[in-house]
Design an enzyme around this catalytic site. Structure first.
Site, PDB file in Angstrom:
ATOM      1  N   VAL A  86       0.837  -1.204   0.000  1.00 18.53           N
ATOM      2  CA  VAL A  86       0.000   0.000   0.000  1.00 18.53           C
ATOM      3  C   VAL A  86       0.872   1.256   0.000  1.00 18.53           C
ATOM      4  CG1 VAL A  86      -1.894  -1.186   1.194  1.00 18.53           C
ATOM      5  CG2 VAL A  86      -0.166   0.015   2.549  1.00 18.53           C
TER       6      VAL A  86
ATOM      7  N   HIS B  39      -4.345  -4.342  -2.321  1.00 18.22           N
ATOM      8  CA  HIS B  39      -4.793  -4.021  -0.959  1.00 18.22           C
ATOM      9  C   HIS B  39      -4.994  -2.519  -0.742  1.00 18.22           C
ATOM     10  CE1 HIS B  39      -3.018  -8.154   0.400  1.00 18.22           C
ATOM     11  NE2 HIS B  39      -4.199  -8.278  -0.167  1.00 18.22           N
TER      12      HIS B  39
ATOM     13  N   CYS C 163     -18.599  15.298   7.168  1.00 16.52           N
ATOM     14  CA  CYS C 163     -19.965  14.856   7.487  1.00 16.52           C
ATOM     15  C   CYS C 163     -20.094  14.411   8.940  1.00 16.52           C
ATOM     16  CB  CYS C 163     -20.397  13.727   6.546  1.00 16.52           C
ATOM     17  SG  CYS C 163     -19.749  12.109   7.002  1.00 16.52           S
TER      18      CYS C 163
ATOM     19  N   GLU D 200      13.900 -15.778   1.657  1.00 15.73           N
ATOM     20  CA  GLU D 200      13.530 -17.047   2.270  1.00 15.73           C
ATOM     21  C   GLU D 200      12.347 -17.611   1.500  1.00 15.73           C
ATOM     22  OE1 GLU D 200      12.224 -17.686   6.658  1.00 15.73           O
ATOM     23  OE2 GLU D 200      13.871 -16.221   6.629  1.00 15.73           O
TER      24      GLU D 200
HETATM   25  C1  BJW Z   1      12.365 -10.226   1.095  1.00 13.12           C
HETATM   26  C2  BJW Z   1      13.213  -9.223   1.488  1.00 13.12           C
HETATM   27  C3  BJW Z   1      14.066  -8.743   0.513  1.00 13.12           C
HETATM   28  C4  BJW Z   1      12.063  -9.691   3.192  1.00 13.12           C
HETATM   29  N1  BJW Z   1      14.015  -9.254  -0.718  1.00 13.12           N
HETATM   30  N2  BJW Z   1      12.329 -10.736  -0.119  1.00 13.12           N
HETATM   31  C5  BJW Z   1      -8.612 -18.689   2.169  1.00 13.12           C
HETATM   32  C6  BJW Z   1      -7.951 -19.496   3.050  1.00 13.12           C
HETATM   33  C7  BJW Z   1      -7.591 -19.045   4.309  1.00 13.12           C
HETATM   34  C8  BJW Z   1      -7.888 -17.755   4.720  1.00 13.12           C
HETATM   35  C9  BJW Z   1      -8.544 -16.938   3.842  1.00 13.12           C
HETATM   36  C10 BJW Z   1      -8.912 -17.398   2.579  1.00 13.12           C
HETATM   37  N3  BJW Z   1      -9.522 -16.376   1.918  1.00 13.12           N
HETATM   38  C11 BJW Z   1      -9.566 -15.319   2.729  1.00 13.12           C
HETATM   39  C12 BJW Z   1      -8.993 -15.635   3.898  1.00 13.12           C
HETATM   40  C13 BJW Z   1      -8.863 -14.702   5.052  1.00 13.12           C
HETATM   41  C14 BJW Z   1      -7.710 -13.742   4.892  1.00 13.12           C
HETATM   42  C15 BJW Z   1      -6.392 -14.493   4.867  1.00 13.12           C
HETATM   43  O1  BJW Z   1      -5.785 -14.712   3.832  1.00 13.12           O
HETATM   44  N4  BJW Z   1      -5.872 -14.878   6.007  1.00 13.12           N
HETATM   45  C16 BJW Z   1      -4.594 -15.586   6.096  1.00 13.12           C
HETATM   46  C17 BJW Z   1      -3.697 -14.871   7.097  1.00 13.12           C
HETATM   47  C18 BJW Z   1      -4.826 -17.006   6.408  1.00 13.12           C
HETATM   48  N5  BJW Z   1      -7.857 -12.909   3.719  1.00 13.12           N
HETATM   49  C19 BJW Z   1      -8.677 -11.870   3.693  1.00 13.12           C
HETATM   50  O2  BJW Z   1      -9.370 -11.594   4.663  1.00 13.12           O
HETATM   51  C20 BJW Z   1      -8.752 -11.034   2.434  1.00 13.12           C
HETATM   52  N6  BJW Z   1     -10.089 -10.835   2.069  1.00 13.12           N
HETATM   53  C21 BJW Z   1     -10.825 -11.758   1.416  1.00 13.12           C
HETATM   54  O3  BJW Z   1     -10.354 -12.787   1.001  1.00 13.12           O
HETATM   55  O4  BJW Z   1     -12.157 -11.413   1.250  1.00 13.12           O
HETATM   56  C22 BJW Z   1     -13.110 -12.445   0.985  1.00 13.12           C
HETATM   57  C23 BJW Z   1     -13.427 -13.060   2.319  1.00 13.12           C
HETATM   58  C24 BJW Z   1     -14.025 -12.293   3.278  1.00 13.12           C
HETATM   59  C25 BJW Z   1     -14.320 -12.852   4.522  1.00 13.12           C
HETATM   60  C26 BJW Z   1     -13.963 -14.170   4.798  1.00 13.12           C
HETATM   61  C27 BJW Z   1     -13.338 -14.921   3.814  1.00 13.12           C
HETATM   62  C28 BJW Z   1     -13.067 -14.356   2.564  1.00 13.12           C
HETATM   63  C29 BJW Z   1      -8.164  -9.655   2.673  1.00 13.12           C
HETATM   64  C30 BJW Z   1      -6.723  -9.674   3.001  1.00 13.12           C
HETATM   65  C31 BJW Z   1      -6.229  -8.245   3.292  1.00 13.12           C
HETATM   66  C32 BJW Z   1      -4.794  -8.218   3.776  1.00 13.12           C
HETATM   67  N7  BJW Z   1      -4.477  -6.922   4.246  1.00 13.12           N
HETATM   68  C33 BJW Z   1      -3.134  -6.600   4.676  1.00 13.12           C
HETATM   69  C34 BJW Z   1      -3.161  -5.176   5.275  1.00 13.12           C
HETATM   70  C35 BJW Z   1      -3.313  -4.161   4.133  1.00 13.12           C
HETATM   71  C36 BJW Z   1      -3.319  -2.766   4.638  1.00 13.12           C
HETATM   72  C37 BJW Z   1      -2.049  -2.398   5.338  1.00 13.12           C
HETATM   73  O5  BJW Z   1      -0.939  -2.505   4.783  1.00 13.12           O
HETATM   74  O6  BJW Z   1      -2.166  -1.992   6.487  1.00 13.12           O
HETATM   75  O7  BJW Z   1      -2.225  -6.670   3.572  1.00 13.12           O
HETATM   76  S1  BJW Z   1      -2.433  -7.772   5.838  1.00 13.12           S
HETATM   77  C38 BJW Z   1      -0.786  -7.670   5.218  1.00 13.12           C
HETATM   78  O8  BJW Z   1      -0.395  -8.958   4.650  1.00 13.12           O
HETATM   79  C39 BJW Z   1      -0.846  -6.692   4.026  1.00 13.12           C
HETATM   80  C40 BJW Z   1       0.040  -7.379   3.034  1.00 13.12           C
HETATM   81  O9  BJW Z   1      -0.223  -6.878   1.735  1.00 13.12           O
HETATM   82  C41 BJW Z   1      -0.298  -8.824   3.230  1.00 13.12           C
HETATM   83  C42 BJW Z   1       0.724  -9.779   2.668  1.00 13.12           C
HETATM   84  O10 BJW Z   1       1.936  -9.664   3.312  1.00 13.12           O
HETATM   85  P1  BJW Z   1       3.291  -9.869   2.484  1.00 13.12           P
HETATM   86  O11 BJW Z   1       3.420  -8.822   1.465  1.00 13.12           O
HETATM   87  O12 BJW Z   1       3.380 -11.266   2.017  1.00 13.12           O
HETATM   88  O13 BJW Z   1       4.377  -9.535   3.613  1.00 13.12           O
HETATM   89  P2  BJW Z   1       5.046 -10.509   4.706  1.00 13.12           P
HETATM   90  O14 BJW Z   1       5.594  -9.635   5.766  1.00 13.12           O
HETATM   91  O15 BJW Z   1       4.143 -11.586   5.130  1.00 13.12           O
HETATM   92  O16 BJW Z   1       6.235 -11.238   3.931  1.00 13.12           O
HETATM   93  C43 BJW Z   1       7.392 -10.539   3.510  1.00 13.12           C
HETATM   94  C44 BJW Z   1       8.210 -11.485   2.645  1.00 13.12           C
HETATM   95  O17 BJW Z   1       9.290 -10.765   2.099  1.00 13.12           O
HETATM   96  C45 BJW Z   1       8.802 -12.674   3.408  1.00 13.12           C
HETATM   97  O18 BJW Z   1       8.594 -13.851   2.657  1.00 13.12           O
HETATM   98  C46 BJW Z   1      10.301 -12.349   3.464  1.00 13.12           C
HETATM   99  O19 BJW Z   1      11.118 -13.511   3.424  1.00 13.12           O
HETATM  100  C47 BJW Z   1      10.470 -11.531   2.217  1.00 13.12           C
HETATM  101  N8  BJW Z   1      11.545 -10.566   2.235  1.00 13.12           N
HETATM  102  N9  BJW Z   1      12.947  -8.959   2.843  1.00 13.12           N
HETATM  103  C48 BJW Z   1      13.107 -10.284  -0.964  1.00 13.12           C
HETATM  104  N10 BJW Z   1      14.956  -7.779   0.821  1.00 13.12           N
HETATM  105 ZN    ZN Z   2     -18.242  11.595   5.313  1.00 16.26          ZN
END
Ligand code: BJW
Ligand code: ZN
Length: 247
Positions: free
Chosen positions: A112, A128, A158, A223
């Site tokens: 984001v 996201h 509002c 990783e």
């Molecule tokens: C390097 C490095 C370097 C480090 N070089 N690499 C199906 C199954 C199970 C669960 C669900 C499912 N469907 C939906 C769900 C629920 C949920 C979910 O997935 N939960 C899981 C935790 C299990 N998903 C949702 O709720 C989503 N909505 C949805 O599906 O709606 C329909 C629905 C509704 C209700 C019920 C069911 C379905 C929405 C998900 C929204 C996620 N939002 C966030 C916050 C965004 C706003 C903010 O930033 O504040 O998004 S959470 C956070 O995680 C953020 C990120 O975009 C997201 C992913 O994280 P990311 O980018 O992978 O970061 P990290 O920190 O995890 O990893 C970093 C990586 O980098 C690591 O691998 C390191 O090794 C590597 N790294 N340095 C290269 N230099």
């Molecule tokens: Zn408003």
């Protein structure tokens, strides 16, 4: 590793359709903390505890303090060589010469922070949302607010609370964004999955979607998280070092 990079570089160069999915790891070298792993905590809270509608309902000030802290941090950093390499990849693939052959490049990010756009990428799918957008919980008006707020939580004209224009856990992603992302994944010849732990759905399924539609999937991560069934190859190391070498 050199051979592997050379191999992937050749595939990217030849592919009619390249899709890149990025996560927090791509911004780590800019100084933006990732969500999981070392440094992924803010005041001992995990993202799963703060990035939810329930957390916002219970304590909007706390949730806004987290976002205000992140907004300030992100405003002070710059894109790193990984962001610039992807912007350059887009330019090369979409250059007039390659355009004749109708090559496609799609950059999908879970981040984001807006750093891809700042680095010069012109077509970014932000799955996201954006930390620079805010939306009114009452009237629904959305706007871009780059300035810090005087008081937290901020309030709309509002009278209702404003919220960050991002997607929280349990919230649906924009259906157009989801269909554009999965459509691109299905059409990918080569897909790079960069700096994501691949645990948050539905983004976490894009690699598998691409692979099962026949794409060559390459993970770039310090990783690797995707594993053999999804990734054809893993380039292990910092994105800021590896992505420039793919150009
Ligand atoms: C390097 C490095 C370097 C480090 N070089 N690499 C199906 C199954 C199970 C669960 C669900 C499912 N469907 C939906 C769900 C629920 C949920 C979910 O997935 N939960 C899981 C935790 C299990 N998903 C949702 O709720 C989503 N909505 C949805 O599906 O709606 C329909 C629905 C509704 C209700 C019920 C069911 C379905 C929405 C998900 C929204 C996620 N939002 C966030 C916050 C965004 C706003 C903010 O930033 O504040 O998004 S959470 C956070 O995680 C953020 C990120 O975009 C997201 C992913 O994280 P990311 O980018 O992978 O970061 P990290 O920190 O995890 O990893 C970093 C990586 O980098 C690591 O691998 C390191 O090794 C590597 N790294 N340095 C290269 N230099
Ligand atoms: Zn408003």
């Amino acid at each position: 590793m050199n051979d592997e990079i050379e191999h992937v570089r050749a595939l990217v160069k030849e592919a009619a359709s390249v899709v890149v999915l990025t996560g927090a790891g791509v911004s780590a070298e800019s100084g933006v903390p990732t969500f999981r792993g070392a440094g992924g905590l803010w005041r001992n809270f995990r993202a799963e505890e703060l990035a939810t509608p329930e957390a916002f309902e219970k304590d909007p000030k706390l949730v806004w303090e987290w976002y205000a802290w992140r907004r300030e941090l992100i405003a002070a950093v710059e894109p790193n060589p990984a962001h610039y390499a992807l912007a350059e990849m887009e330019k090369r693939i979409q250059s007039p010469r390659s355009q004749k052959s109708q090559k496609k490049f799609t950059l999908i990010t879970q981040n984001v922070d807006g750093l891809h756009t700042l680095a010069g990428s012109s077509n970014v799918i932000e799955m996201h949302g954006s930390i620079w957008k805010v939306r009114c919980t009452g009237c629904g008006i959305e706007s871009v607010e780059r300035e810090a707020f005087d008081t937290l939580p901020p309030v709309c004209a509002c009278g209702a609370l404003l919220r960050p224009g991002v997607v929280w856990f349990g919230e649906s992603l924009d259906p157009d964004v989801v269909s554009a992302s999965f459509g691109a994944a299905r059409e990918a010849i080569v897909m790079l999955v960069v700096g994501t732990s691949s645990v948050v759905q539905p983004a976490a399924s894009l690699g598998a979607e691409a692979r099962s539609a026949g794409a060559y999937v390459v993970e770039v991560n310090i990783e690797p998280a995707l594993g053999g069934p999804v990734a054809n190859a893993a380039l292990t190391g910092p994105a800021g070092e590896l992505l420039p070498r793919l150009l």
